[in-house]
Write a protein that holds these residues in place. Structure first.
Motif, short mmCIF file in Angstrom:
data_model
loop_
_atom_site.label_atom_id
_atom_site.label_comp_id
_atom_site.label_asym_id
_atom_site.label_seq_id
_atom_site.Cartn_x
_atom_site.Cartn_y
_atom_site.Cartn_z
N THR A 168 5.19 1.97 0.15
CA THR A 168 5.90 2.40 1.37
C THR A 168 5.28 1.79 2.62
N GLN A 169 4.22 1.03 2.46
CA GLN A 169 3.59 0.36 3.60
C GLN A 169 3.17 -1.05 3.20
N HIS A 188 6.78 0.08 7.54
CA HIS A 188 6.83 1.43 6.96
C HIS A 188 8.23 1.66 6.39
N GLU A 212 0.82 -1.21 0.00
CA GLU A 212 0.00 0.00 0.00
C GLU A 212 0.86 1.27 0.00
N LYS A 213 0.16 2.41 -0.11
CA LYS A 213 0.75 3.75 -0.02
C LYS A 213 1.94 3.92 -0.97
N TYR A 214 1.65 3.79 -2.25
CA TYR A 214 2.69 4.00 -3.26
C TYR A 214 3.10 5.46 -3.28
N GLN A 215 4.39 5.69 -3.07
CA GLN A 215 4.96 7.04 -3.11
C GLN A 215 6.35 6.97 -3.73
#
Length: 261
Positions: free
Chosen positions: A218-219, A235, A206-209
């Motif tokens: 990034t998660q 994280h 999750e949380k593609y950055q």
């Protein structure tokens, strides 16, 4: 009256079955038998998770279990080419100075005040739902033989669903089911299985950055499939590409590296 052609009933049946057969064929994955496609897809997904070049990244692991206090560990990863990795423990303070060294599929842990390293298994639990291999070796393309099972839809996105079978007993998991987004090769979900084909845990990416020069998850959320409520959230931050010399991935260099903040 014109005599009926004896072949007509067969032709009629064929014409009626043909649309159904074409529909069934159209629903099959285009690359279902294409092993090369599956291998390339897993390799591209590996590159989304981590660079091919040498890099450093920090990881905080927050683990929770019903009825127990939350637990947090912090690690720094130094990796080069998915074959050489160092995992340094930064927190908690009581564990600071511990480090794991992976060369190929060989893994050792170095402990403060212990002269000789201890051999470890990639599948051994590190903390919470995180195994040693989850941090030390993230090389699905090198460790598993992939097979494309189907193309599906997950959360509104077209995804390829692959089955990864371990090509060596020493790798972290015996089998992985892997969901990869078709449009950009982003890993979405994974299920990890034991040698007895029992589901052990699941993972969500999750949380593609932007991290290390490109979009990456990034998660990661890892959940125990056998004990409801047991979970670890990973994280990732502060990723930087680095020219890491081969000499740091040696037993002789580990003591010196552990003294560097």
């Amino acid at each position: 009256m014109t005599p009926q052609n004896p072949l007509w009933p067969r032709r009629n049946l064929l014409f009626r079955l043909l649309p159904a057969a074409l529909l069934a064929l159209s629903s099959l994955p285009i690359h279902a038998e294409d092993d090369e496609f599956a291998k390339n897809l897993v390799a591209k997904a590996d590159e989304v998770r981590f660079p091919r070049e040498g890099f450093q990244v920090d990881i905080i692991v927050d683990s929770t279990s019903p009825g127990e206090d939350p637990d947090q560990h912090k690690y720094r990863i130094l990796s080069k080419g998915n074959e050489n990795t160092i995992v340094q423990t930064l927190e908690p303070a009581s564990d600071r100075g511990q480090a794991m060294l992976m060369r190929g599929r060989d893994l050792w842990v170095y402990l403060p005040n212990v002269s000789q390293p201890v051999r470890l298994s990639l599948a051994q639990r590190l903390t919470g739902q995180v195994a040693n291999g989850d941090l030390a070796r993230a090389n699905f393309a090198g460790d598993y033989d992939p097979k494309l099972l189907r193309t599906d839809t997950l959360d509104g996105d077209k995804v390829h669903v692959l089955e990864l079978r371990a090509n060596d007993r020493s790798v972290t998991y015996s089998k992985v089911l892997y969901w990869v987004r078709a449009s950009n090769n982003y890993p979405v979900r994974a299920e990890f299985y034991s040698a007895s084909d029992r589901l052990m845990k699941t993972c969500r990416f999750e949380k593609y950055q932007t991290l290390g020069g490109r979009a990456r998850p990034t998660q990661l959320i890892m959940e125990d499939a056998l004990r409801k409520g047991d979970m670890s959230v990973l994280h990732y931050s502060h990723m930087a590409l680095k020219d890491l010399p081969d000499r740091i991935f040696t037993k002789q260099y580990m003591d010196k590296l552990n003294r560097v903040d």
